[in-house]
Write an enzyme that holds these catalytic residues in place. Structure first.
Site, PDB file in Angstrom:
ATOM      1  N   CYS A  48       1.012  -1.223  -0.202  1.00  0.00           N
ATOM      2  CA  CYS A  48      -0.111   0.041  -0.064  1.00  0.00           C
ATOM      3  C   CYS A  48       0.998   0.954  -0.360  1.00  0.00           C
ATOM      4  O   CYS A  48       1.779   0.927   0.821  1.00  0.00           O
ATOM      5  CB  CYS A  48      -0.958  -0.370   1.587  1.00  0.00           C
ATOM      6  SG  CYS A  48      -1.643   1.873   1.809  1.00  0.00           S
ATOM      7  N   CYS A  51       0.501   3.396   3.789  1.00  0.00           N
ATOM      8  CA  CYS A  51       0.653   2.478   5.137  1.00  0.00           C
ATOM      9  C   CYS A  51       2.573   1.339   4.631  1.00  0.00           C
ATOM     10  O   CYS A  51       2.390   0.717   5.433  1.00  0.00           O
ATOM     11  CB  CYS A  51       0.023   1.926   5.473  1.00  0.00           C
ATOM     12  SG  CYS A  51      -0.987   0.842   5.199  1.00  0.00           S
ATOM     13  N   CYS A 100      -5.003   0.776   6.522  1.00  0.00           N
ATOM     14  CA  CYS A 100      -5.405   2.198   6.833  1.00  0.00           C
ATOM     15  C   CYS A 100      -6.641   2.805   5.826  1.00  0.00           C
ATOM     16  O   CYS A 100      -6.756   3.513   6.237  1.00  0.00           O
ATOM     17  CB  CYS A 100      -3.645   2.560   5.808  1.00  0.00           C
ATOM     18  SG  CYS A 100      -4.077   2.489   3.934  1.00  0.00           S
ATOM     19  N   CYS A 120      -8.837  -4.774  -9.633  1.00  0.00           N
ATOM     20  CA  CYS A 120      -8.515  -4.083 -10.453  1.00  0.00           C
ATOM     21  C   CYS A 120      -7.833  -2.827  -9.774  1.00  0.00           C
ATOM     22  O   CYS A 120      -9.149  -1.764  -9.336  1.00  0.00           O
ATOM     23  CB  CYS A 120      -9.211  -2.954 -11.485  1.00  0.00           C
ATOM     24  SG  CYS A 120      -9.214  -2.436 -12.831  1.00  0.00           S
TER      25      CYS A 120
HETATM   26 FE    FE Z   1      -2.644   0.818   3.794  1.00  0.00          FE
END
Ligand code: FE
Length: 140
Positions: A48, A51, A100, A120
């Protein structure tokens, strides 16, 4: 998954680029074919961009022809959360980072075997971490 990362909207705006902020925190969508991970095949893990939570392994990435990076499954069952998204006159399943709550993209039931799923995902919502490197988990 490690503990949740909860930050204020102001703090997210400070930490993220304008493009990351628009997608991750305000459900934006990058234009097709322009994302930095369209067509890439480098081994490693996608985490991510907000985070650092590990999301997808490169081996589960496939060419969907949609213009967005696509995966058949997440790295772990608890990496993502899903919720129904009824915007744009459609009913879709939104995919968020479980740590997050950042918006990543959507999942559709038209992917390849073995899952039949197509995650996606916006390139801007992710960072690529090559195998052998530590995963950069962001803390408050
Ligand atoms: Fe995250």
């Amino acid at each position: 998954m490690t503990d949740k990362l909860i930050l204020s909207d102001d703090e997210w705006q400070k930490r993220l680029t304008p493009e990351e902020y628009a997608v991750l925190r305000h459900h934006g969508t990058e234009r097709p074919w322009v994302g930095c991970f369209v067509g890439t095949k480098d081994p490693g893990t996608y985490v991510c961009a907000g985070c650092g939570n590990p999301l997808f392994r490169a081996g589960e990435k496939f060419e969907s022809g949609t213009g967005w990076p696509s995966f058949t499954r997440p790295v772990a069952a608890d990496a993502l959360t899903e919720r129904v998204d009824r915007t744009l006159g459609m009913s879709r399943t939104e995919v968020l980072c479980a740590r997050c709550d950042g918006h990543l993209g959507h999942v559709f039931p038209d992917g390849p075997a073995p899952t039949g799923l197509r995650y996606c995902i916006n390139s801007v919502s992710m960072r690529h971490v090559p195998d052998g490197y530590a995963l950069p988990l962001v803390t408050a």
